[in-house]
Scaffold this motif. Structure first.
Motif, PDB file in Angstrom:
ATOM      1  N   ILE A  66       0.835  -1.213   0.000  1.00 39.70           N
ATOM      2  CA  ILE A  66       0.000   0.000   0.000  1.00 39.70           C
ATOM      3  C   ILE A  66       0.867   1.260   0.000  1.00 39.70           C
ATOM      4  N   ASN A  67       1.884   1.291   0.850  1.00 40.38           N
ATOM      5  CA  ASN A  67       2.719   2.483   0.930  1.00 40.38           C
ATOM      6  C   ASN A  67       3.575   2.667  -0.322  1.00 40.38           C
ATOM      7  N   TRP A  68       4.085   1.565  -0.874  1.00 41.29           N
ATOM      8  CA  TRP A  68       4.843   1.693  -2.113  1.00 41.29           C
ATOM      9  C   TRP A  68       3.943   2.164  -3.252  1.00 41.29           C
ATOM     10  N   TRP A  69       2.722   1.646  -3.276  1.00 39.69           N
ATOM     11  CA  TRP A  69       1.802   2.026  -4.346  1.00 39.69           C
ATOM     12  C   TRP A  69       1.389   3.495  -4.229  1.00 39.69           C
ATOM     13  N   LEU A  70       1.045   3.926  -3.001  1.00 38.21           N
ATOM     14  CA  LEU A  70       0.647   5.320  -2.804  1.00 38.21           C
ATOM     15  C   LEU A  70       1.807   6.272  -3.069  1.00 38.21           C
ATOM     16  N   GLY A  71       3.011   5.918  -2.594  1.00 35.72           N
ATOM     17  CA  GLY A  71       4.173   6.763  -2.841  1.00 35.72           C
ATOM     18  C   GLY A  71       4.496   6.876  -4.328  1.00 35.72           C
ATOM     19  N   SER A  72       4.435   5.749  -5.022  1.00 32.99           N
ATOM     20  CA  SER A  72       4.700   5.768  -6.464  1.00 32.99           C
ATOM     21  C   SER A  72       3.623   6.551  -7.211  1.00 32.99           C
ATOM     22  N   LEU A  73       2.370   6.420  -6.763  1.00 27.11           N
ATOM     23  CA  LEU A  73       1.285   7.184  -7.370  1.00 27.11           C
ATOM     24  C   LEU A  73       1.498   8.689  -7.177  1.00 27.11           C
ATOM     25  N   GLY A  74       1.938   9.085  -5.973  1.00 23.89           N
ATOM     26  CA  GLY A  74       2.222  10.494  -5.714  1.00 23.89           C
ATOM     27  C   GLY A  74       3.344  11.018  -6.588  1.00 23.89           C
TER      28      GLY A  74
END
Length: 316
Positions: A281-289
């Motif tokens: 979740i954190n990798w996905w949200l960070g990459s999305l940002g």
């Protein structure tokens, strides 16, 4: 400050008005004087005043604009674009401007670092409450002024913003007391904001001196650091008066501070189990940002290339 002076002085005033650069100098002198407060904790009252003035002047602007009614010939038709791609880039450019408007995130960690924190009462709990309240107040300021301003002026809104629209359309049918109060509140808010955003810079300057000399920073040197920073700010404001045209681009560049870095910091600090749900979740949200930031930067550059940028060096 110039608008406030004109409101107070009136049409019968015989004094020679200051030039734009001189008004810049007056502002930065006031900002440097207030900046002598030692740290973030000491400017809590200044921050409160800044928040109160922001709420008040935003409310004044949209209430006056809406109460005066829509302007003759106002239009709400969308801006015509040559292609769907151009339309999409304009939307992304607008998102970049909105991201820049919510720019308080770059001092959140500095503020939290000044708060006492224990295992039983961690600082992130009250800080999270404060952040939610702050962003709610920002939304309550900006969305009414955007919606009310668009309803009142439509495509007639000047590029310089709602304050200038208030003077341009209602300068003659609105009380000078209301106009002067609005301008004064804007000045006070800007003076308060200067302290909040500059304090981390002051802290870094003083911390660098303390590390190098292994002794506390004396008061005279602290005052010198802040005067020097004020002089640099004045120089940049005078030399690059077109920086406000880059708001969307800067918003895209600053976006990872809010939408990406916290996710990556959480992974580094908390060290969740690799390939676990929280890790993904954190990798996905960070990459999305980070991806959104890149897209907004591209849109900001596209808008600058398309509309052009007037490089008015030393011509504020």
């Amino acid at each position: 400050m110039k608008l406030f002076f004109e409101d107070v002085c009136g049409s019968t005033c015989n004094s020679q008005p200051l030039t734009t650069i001189e008004w810049y100098l007056v502002f930065i002198c006031l900002a440097v004087i207030i900046a002598q407060l030692p740290n973030l904790n000491s400017i809590a009252g200044v921050s409160l005043i800044g928040a109160a003035t922001a709420v008040t002047y935003c409310t004044l602007i949209w209430v006056v604009s809406v109460s005066k009614g829509r302007q003759p010939g106002v239009s709400y038709d969308p801006v015509k674009t040559n292609s769907d791609m151009d339309k999409m880039l304009r939307i992304l450019n607008a998102l970049g401007i909105m991201a820049f408007a919510f720019r308080g995130h770059n001092v959140v960690l500095e503020i939290q670092a000044t708060m006492p924190s224990t295992l039983k009462h961690p600082s992130h709990v009250p800080m999270w409450r404060g952040v939610k309240a702050a962003y709610l107040i920002i939304a309550l300021c900006l969305y009414p002024i955007a919606i009310g301003g668009f309803w009142a002026y439509g495509n007639l809104i000047p590029s310089s913003g709602m304050l200038n629209a208030l003077y341009e359309f209602h300068g003659k049918d609105t009380s000078r007391v209301v106009l002067g109060l609005t301008s004064l509140l804007v000045v006070i808010n800007c003076l308060s904001s200067f302290q909040i955003y500059a304090m981390p810079v002051f802290d870094n300057m003083e911390a660098g001196y303390t590390r190098k000399k292994n002794r506390p920073c004396p008061r005279w040197l602290r005052a010198g650091f802040r005067a020097f920073f004020g002089a640099i700010s004045f120089l940049i404001a005078v030399a690059f008066p077109f920086l406000s045209d880059l708001a969307a681009l800067m918003g895209g560049i600053a976006l990872p501070v809010t939408l990406a870095y916290p996710c990556f910091m959480w992974i580094v600090l908390k060290k969740p189990q690799r390939y676990s749900a929280m890790w993904y979740i954190n990798w996905w949200l960070g990459s999305l940002g980070m991806g959104l930031s890149v897209v907004l930067v591209i849109a900001g550059v596209w808008q600058i290339v398309k509309t052009g940028l007037k490089l008015r060096f030393f011509k504020p």
